[in-house]
Design an enzyme around this catalytic site. Structure first.
Site, short mmCIF file in Angstrom:
data_model
loop_
_atom_site.label_atom_id
_atom_site.label_comp_id
_atom_site.label_asym_id
_atom_site.label_seq_id
_atom_site.Cartn_x
_atom_site.Cartn_y
_atom_site.Cartn_z
N LYS A 13 50.21 60.14 38.25
CA LYS A 13 49.84 59.00 37.41
C LYS A 13 50.77 57.81 37.63
O LYS A 13 50.32 56.68 37.78
CB LYS A 13 49.92 59.35 35.92
N ARG A 88 48.25 61.07 24.70
CA ARG A 88 48.56 62.42 25.15
C ARG A 88 48.04 63.48 24.19
O ARG A 88 48.25 64.67 24.41
CB ARG A 88 50.08 62.55 25.25
N ARG A 127 60.88 66.80 43.15
CA ARG A 127 60.86 65.34 42.99
C ARG A 127 62.27 64.75 42.86
O ARG A 127 63.12 65.31 42.18
CB ARG A 127 60.04 65.01 41.74
N ARG A 160 65.12 64.14 37.65
CA ARG A 160 64.91 64.01 36.21
C ARG A 160 65.30 65.31 35.52
O ARG A 160 64.99 66.39 36.01
CB ARG A 160 63.43 63.70 35.94
N ARG A 171 56.09 71.65 29.81
CA ARG A 171 55.29 70.42 29.89
C ARG A 171 53.84 70.73 30.29
O ARG A 171 52.91 70.12 29.78
CB ARG A 171 55.92 69.44 30.89
P1 ADP Z 1 55.17 63.65 32.94
O1 ADP Z 1 53.76 63.17 32.75
O2 ADP Z 1 55.48 63.95 34.38
O3 ADP Z 1 55.58 64.77 32.02
P2 ADP Z 1 56.24 61.32 31.56
O4 ADP Z 1 57.31 60.44 32.05
O5 ADP Z 1 54.89 60.73 31.33
O6 ADP Z 1 56.18 62.49 32.64
O7 ADP Z 1 56.68 62.02 30.20
C1 ADP Z 1 57.94 62.65 30.05
C2 ADP Z 1 58.15 63.10 28.61
O8 ADP Z 1 58.09 61.96 27.72
C3 ADP Z 1 57.12 64.06 28.03
O9 ADP Z 1 57.41 65.39 28.36
C4 ADP Z 1 57.24 63.78 26.53
O10 ADP Z 1 58.38 64.41 25.98
C5 ADP Z 1 57.48 62.29 26.47
N1 ADP Z 1 56.25 61.49 26.33
C6 ADP Z 1 55.74 60.63 27.24
N2 ADP Z 1 54.61 60.06 26.80
C7 ADP Z 1 54.38 60.58 25.57
C8 ADP Z 1 53.37 60.40 24.58
N3 ADP Z 1 52.33 59.59 24.79
N4 ADP Z 1 53.47 61.10 23.44
C9 ADP Z 1 54.50 61.93 23.20
N5 ADP Z 1 55.47 62.15 24.09
C10 ADP Z 1 55.44 61.49 25.26
#
Ligand code: ADP
Ligand code: ZN
Length: 214
Positions: A13, A88, A127, A160, A171
Site C-alpha cells: 500500500k 482499518r 524490509r 521497523r 498484525r
Molecule cells: P502495516 O499496514 O504494514 O501494518 P502501517 O504503517 O499502516 O503498516 O501501520 C502500522 C501500525 O500503525 C499498525 O499496526 C497499527 O498499530 C497502527 N495503525 C495504522 N493505521 C491505523 C488505523 N487506521 N487504525 C488503528 N491503528 C492504525
C-alpha cells in the site's frame, strides 16, 4: 478523487501510494506514518499510541480519527487524497463516510491489493527503510547497493520495530479479523476494485492506473 488503498500489512500500500502521488497529483495520507511521527515526536497522541504500535494492535479509533480529521480539512487535500492504512475497521469506515459527507466528498475507488500470506511474511521480515528519505528496500528481493545504506540518498537503513516475527503475526491476525471485513463493506457500496499485488511495483502501479481510468 478520493482513493482508499486496502490490503494486508506488506501488500505494498505504502509503495503504491507513493507512486500514485506523482501520477494523480494528490497527497498520500498514511495513518501508520502519522502515528510513527507522533510517537517519534513524543506528542500526546504519540504517547498514547506507542504501546499499540509496539504490539501490532490497532490504535484506538478516536486517536486515529483525530489525526485524519486534522489532515482532511487541509488545503492540500481539497482536490482529493490517497488513504493508506485507513480505514482499518468498520467503525473507522463509518466515521470516514460521515467526514467525507461533511466535506462534500465521496470515495471514488477502494483498491484492494491481494497478496498471499506467505509472501507477506517474507516481505515484512526482510524490509528495510531509509531513515532519511523513507525509501524501502528488502534484504533479498531489493537489496541496496551498499549494505545498510540507501541507494537514493546514502542514509542509514533501519528495520521497523514492528517488522519482527511475533508482531508481524499479530498484525496479520488483526488484519484478518478487523480489516478484511471492509472488502464486503465496500463491495456492497460498489467502489471495490480488487487486484493481485504480485509483480514489480511499477507494473502494479500501471495496473492500478488502468483500473482508475476504467
Ligand atoms: P502495516 O499496514 O504494514 O501494518 P502501517 O504503517 O499502516 O503498516 O501501520 C502500522 C501500525 O500503525 C499498525 O499496526 C497499527 O498499530 C497502527 N495503525 C495504522 N493505521 C491505523 C488505523 N487506521 N487504525 C488503528 N491503528 C492504525
Ligand atoms: Zn534515503
Amino acid at each position: 478523487m478520493v482513493v482508499v488503498l486496502l490490503g494486508a500489512p506488506g501488500s505494498g500500500k505504502g509503495t503504491q501510494a507513493k507512486n500514485l502521488i506523482q501520477r494523480l497529483g494528490i497527497p498520500q495520507l498514511s495513518t501508520g506514518d502519522m502515528l510513527r511521527a507522533a510517537v517519534n515526536s513524543v506528542s500526546d497522541v504519540g504517547k498514547q499510541a506507542a504501546e499499540y504500535l509496539q504490539r501490532g494492535a490497532l490504535v484506538p479509533d478516536s486517536l486515529v480519527l483525530s489525526l485524519i480529521e486534522e489532515r482532511l480539512g487541509g488545503q492540500d487535500c481539497k482536490d482529493g487524497f490517497i488513504l493508506d492504512g485507513f480505514p482499518r475497521n468498520i467503525a473507522q469506515a463509518d466515521a470516514l463516510e460521515a467526514l467525507l459527507t461533511r466535506l462534500g466528498k465521496k470515495i471514488s475507488h477502494v483498491l484492494a491489493i491481494d497478496v498471499d500470506e506467505k509472501e507477506l511474511i517474507q516481505r515484512l521480515s526482510g524490509r528495510r527503510i531509509c531513515k532519511k528519505c523513507g525509501t524501502g528496500f528488502h534484504v533479498a528481493y531489493q537489496p541496496p547497493q551498499v549494505a545498510g545504506k540507501c541507494d537514493q540518498c546514502g542514509g542509514d537503513l533501519y528495520q521497523r520495530s514492528d517488522d519482527n516475527e511475533n508482531v508481524i503475526s499479530e498484525r496479520l491476525k488483526v488484519y484478518r479479523a478487523q480489516t478484511a471485513p471492509l472488502l464486503d463493506y465496500y463491495r456492497h457500496r460498489n467502489v471495490l476494485r480488487e487486484m493481485r499485488g504480485v509483480g514489480s511495483p511499477g507494473d502494479i502501479t500501471d495496473r492500478i492506473m488502468q483500473v482508475l481510468k476504467a
